[in-house]
Design a protein around this motif. Sequence first.
Motif, PDB file in Angstrom:
ATOM      1  N   GLU A 179       9.397  43.082 -91.153  1.00 21.50           N
ATOM      2  CA  GLU A 179       8.172  43.744 -91.531  1.00 21.50           C
ATOM      3  C   GLU A 179       8.438  44.922 -92.448  1.00 21.50           C
ATOM      4  N   MET A 180       9.647  45.459 -92.387  1.00 27.01           N
ATOM      5  CA  MET A 180      10.017  46.542 -93.286  1.00 27.01           C
ATOM      6  C   MET A 180      10.647  46.018 -94.567  1.00 27.01           C
ATOM      7  N   GLY A 181      10.811  44.728 -94.670  1.00 23.56           N
ATOM      8  CA  GLY A 181      11.317  44.137 -95.887  1.00 23.56           C
ATOM      9  C   GLY A 181      12.794  44.273 -96.119  1.00 23.56           C
ATOM     10  N   SER A 182      13.566  44.541 -95.072  1.00 21.74           N
ATOM     11  CA  SER A 182      14.999  44.768 -95.256  1.00 21.74           C
ATOM     12  C   SER A 182      15.798  43.474 -95.259  1.00 21.74           C
ATOM     13  N   GLN A 183      15.192  42.339 -94.861  1.00 22.93           N
ATOM     14  CA  GLN A 183      15.887  41.063 -94.903  1.00 22.93           C
ATOM     15  C   GLN A 183      14.879  39.967 -95.188  1.00 22.93           C
ATOM     16  N   GLY A 184      15.392  38.776 -95.544  1.00 21.31           N
ATOM     17  CA  GLY A 184      14.494  37.714 -95.937  1.00 21.31           C
ATOM     18  C   GLY A 184      14.406  36.617 -94.899  1.00 21.31           C
ATOM     19  N   LEU A 185      13.334  35.892 -94.956  1.00 23.54           N
ATOM     20  CA  LEU A 185      13.200  34.709 -94.109  1.00 23.54           C
ATOM     21  C   LEU A 185      14.154  33.625 -94.597  1.00 23.54           C
ATOM     22  N   TYR A 186      14.752  32.900 -93.661  1.00 21.76           N
ATOM     23  CA  TYR A 186      15.719  31.857 -94.028  1.00 21.76           C
ATOM     24  C   TYR A 186      15.135  30.838 -95.016  1.00 21.76           C
ATOM     25  N   MET A 233       2.773  30.506-101.903  1.00 23.00           N
ATOM     26  CA  MET A 233       3.184  31.404-100.818  1.00 23.00           C
ATOM     27  C   MET A 233       1.989  31.835 -99.975  1.00 23.00           C
ATOM     28  N   ASP A 234       0.903  32.170-100.635  1.00 24.60           N
ATOM     29  CA  ASP A 234      -0.260  32.690 -99.912  1.00 24.60           C
ATOM     30  C   ASP A 234      -0.992  31.601 -99.133  1.00 24.60           C
ATOM     31  N   ASN A 235      -1.072  30.418 -99.701  1.00 24.31           N
ATOM     32  CA  ASN A 235      -1.903  29.372 -99.100  1.00 24.31           C
ATOM     33  C   ASN A 235      -1.143  28.428 -98.179  1.00 24.31           C
ATOM     34  N   LEU A 242       2.102  31.302 -89.283  1.00 22.67           N
ATOM     35  CA  LEU A 242       1.206  31.617 -88.172  1.00 22.67           C
ATOM     36  C   LEU A 242       1.756  31.028 -86.880  1.00 22.67           C
ATOM     37  N   GLY A 243       1.703  31.800 -85.827  1.00 27.30           N
ATOM     38  CA  GLY A 243       2.204  31.357 -84.535  1.00 27.30           C
ATOM     39  C   GLY A 243       3.692  31.552 -84.352  1.00 27.30           C
ATOM     40  N   THR A 244       4.373  32.049 -85.363  1.00 30.67           N
ATOM     41  CA  THR A 244       5.808  32.316 -85.248  1.00 30.67           C
ATOM     42  C   THR A 244       6.025  33.814 -85.044  1.00 30.67           C
ATOM     43  N   ALA A 251       4.463  36.638 -96.889  1.00 33.31           N
ATOM     44  CA  ALA A 251       5.389  35.639 -97.446  1.00 33.31           C
ATOM     45  C   ALA A 251       5.718  35.926 -98.910  1.00 33.31           C
ATOM     46  N   TRP A 252       4.690  36.241 -99.710  1.00 34.84           N
ATOM     47  CA  TRP A 252       4.944  36.472-101.145  1.00 34.84           C
ATOM     48  C   TRP A 252       5.773  37.732-101.355  1.00 34.84           C
ATOM     49  N   GLN A 253       5.469  38.793-100.619  1.00 34.81           N
ATOM     50  CA  GLN A 253       6.248  40.032-100.731  1.00 34.81           C
ATOM     51  C   GLN A 253       7.712  39.770-100.385  1.00 34.81           C
ATOM     52  N   ASN A 254       7.934  39.033 -99.301  1.00 36.48           N
ATOM     53  CA  ASN A 254       9.296  38.755 -98.865  1.00 36.48           C
ATOM     54  C   ASN A 254      10.026  37.877 -99.875  1.00 36.48           C
ATOM     55  N   TYR A 255       9.306  36.942-100.454  1.00 33.90           N
ATOM     56  CA  TYR A 255       9.888  36.047-101.449  1.00 33.90           C
ATOM     57  C   TYR A 255      10.315  36.833-102.697  1.00 33.90           C
ATOM     58  N   VAL A 256       9.441  37.719-103.185  1.00 32.59           N
ATOM     59  CA  VAL A 256       9.780  38.512-104.374  1.00 32.59           C
ATOM     60  C   VAL A 256      10.942  39.455-104.076  1.00 32.59           C
TER      61      VAL A 256
END
Length: 745
Positions: A179-186, A233-235, A242-244, A251-256
């Motif tokens: 949530e702080m953007g320090s790492q990315g989703l796998y 990313m948004d859609n 959701l649910g995770t 998602a888009w912020q993390n991707y960028v």
Amino acid sequence: MTYLSHELVSSLSPSKSEAKPTLLEDIETMHRILKELESVRAYVAVIERTLTLSEGALAQLRGTPSPLSKSSTSEYNRLSAFVDNVVQTCDSVQDIGSVEQPLHLVTFVRRIRDKTWLDIKGIFSAKLNTALEILQWPLAVDYPAASVHDRKSFESAFKDLILLQEIGENIEGSTNQLEMGSQGLYPLETFAHAISLRFKYHFETERETNRLDKPEWYLSHIMNVAHDHRPFMDNVIQRLLLGTKYQRVNAWQNYVTLLVPILERKLRRTVPTLISHPALLAHTVYQALIFDSNMRALGYEFVVGAEAKKTQEKGGVSSVILCQKEWFDAWLDGEKKFAEDQYNEIISSSDAWVIVDDESNDPDEYKLSRSMAELKATNSARRIKALVEQVTDRYSPLPSFAHRTRFLIHVQLPILEQYYSRVSSSLDAFETLSSALVRAVPGALGVEGTRTDSRKLTGGVEGGQRLCKALLSARYVEFAMQRWGEEEFFLELWTEINHRATLRTRAEMHPSLPHSADHQSSKSDAPECTIFEELITQYTKLASRAEDMLVSQVCGETETALKPHFVAITSPKDASDAQNADDGIAVPPSLLPSIALLSAHLTFLRNTLPTAVTTHVYRRIATHIAEHILQREVLFRPGLTRGQFRTGLAWEQARSVHAESELWAETCQVALRTSRARAEGPWARLLVAGRLLGASRQEVDRAVKEVLGGQGDGWEDALDAVTSLGSGGLGKEEAKIVLRLRDDL
């Protein structure tokens, strides 16, 4: 026994320095070697066990069907537990290794565990990559157009990676930092990896797209990728989260955030080769700043460190360059050199001081006052304004207020300071050429030709034109600074400078920035002045100085031209001519040069200066000349006596004074193309005196009684009946003097 006793003597004994090791020593050596071999065997056993568990974990997950579950990582759990046990055991052993440096065994087993997890992640990333290729990633994904089977395969691979990340965090006991953007989703790391490979192919090889002079190509490439993939990313991705555990992650912020390091790596490799090319370095920095601004406009927030957050810095890929002092200083020096070259080119241009109309089409441009809308300027002033605004555009995207302040002080303010000095020095040169010493001692300028040129440069309409160039240049830049100071960018910068001690100290050391303490009631208050207040004051004084010199020049030349006229009207020849004159009043030829000169000056001022400035300058000039004529021709005219045996003006002389005063006002009206009332205002004192002298006896009867014998305030009304200007600024005593000059009283 004797032999054995002899053999047990140490070979280290001094008496037997060359003896072989004893049996006891051999036993001790063999025992020590045996212990070392046991330790090695234990080490090897630990390593073997670690590798076995690692292979087992990989084998287990290779055959695990979707969806992934916690039991699917049981072998990896055993590996992780075993590594933790080894670490704890080694830490509990005393006197082995040092506190600062752990045992190599500990480092090795940890490395195997980390490598195993990366391999596990690679297994599932490969599945996701396969699904992405079917969706034609990294092109923009038309997800609804994909088949149901392809979408299910993609979503299954995506969710498996998300579950793997959750399992990994639970095993390691780490806290969620996403949530702080320090790492990315796998899964998003897998998306970004495909982008990175394509980026390397186009911009880190010998292809034509990899050019140092085109940083905008790779910057715009990443920005386009971020923009094109945003709907996906948004859609789609946001819905899959959701649910995770990561449903609150954007998602888009993390991707960028995962794409930004691609650019940072490229810049770190590129900038060292650009240090020796200031133009390319400046272009690269500018494009990086534009990229950051555009990304923020899209809604992306760059990740910054804790220290940067305290100072409210915005971060960005440009910080890779700007936060390196050597690189930032090289860029700042290059920008300063470029600005200085541009300034010198502007000043040395052949048309630098040609007066032109402001061709701005912006309806809001320069509406601070009525005169601004019609303000003309020299080419140099207009180009200096454009240069300063260009510099503002160069550093306004800077995220750091400290960097903005340095750019302001080292690049932008020197341009305005140098232009001020240039205009001021031109006024100094004008004063030197037109000084009384030069006029009194012409030889001081050299040969006759030089003397003639100096008079031409500082005299007549041409001399006034030079002063108007300085006046318009100073006014134009002054008004521009007033407008800049009210812009949001400079207001925000000036507020931050006053609120931060380090920036405030730096600003107070610069003479062209106002001292905040003089314009601020308390430290918490916003500054009452603008950032250009000090320079505006200097330019205002400079423009006032040019205006004073312009008024002085016109008045001085007109007064000089009037000298022959004053001599002529007081000569006996003039008196005899007046007696022979008929009823028509002819303008003395001696008056024409001064009237023509003033008319030429006023016509030029009307065509050159804004209406408000022309009106102000005209009032000063006309008031001064009118007072000069009133004093020399009426109040203190030579050849007249006052008192009981006074000798006043002859009727023809009085009418001549009246006609001349009216001619001055009419000439100004024609030259300025204005109304009669506006033209007469500055000449009121002279006009009132002339009309009192030129009026008939019956017309001035009441005025004579009120002025010479009255005690009340009715004398002004009496004068108004004769002059239509009231007293015109004449005092009662001055009115008495004028009336007593009439020969019929």
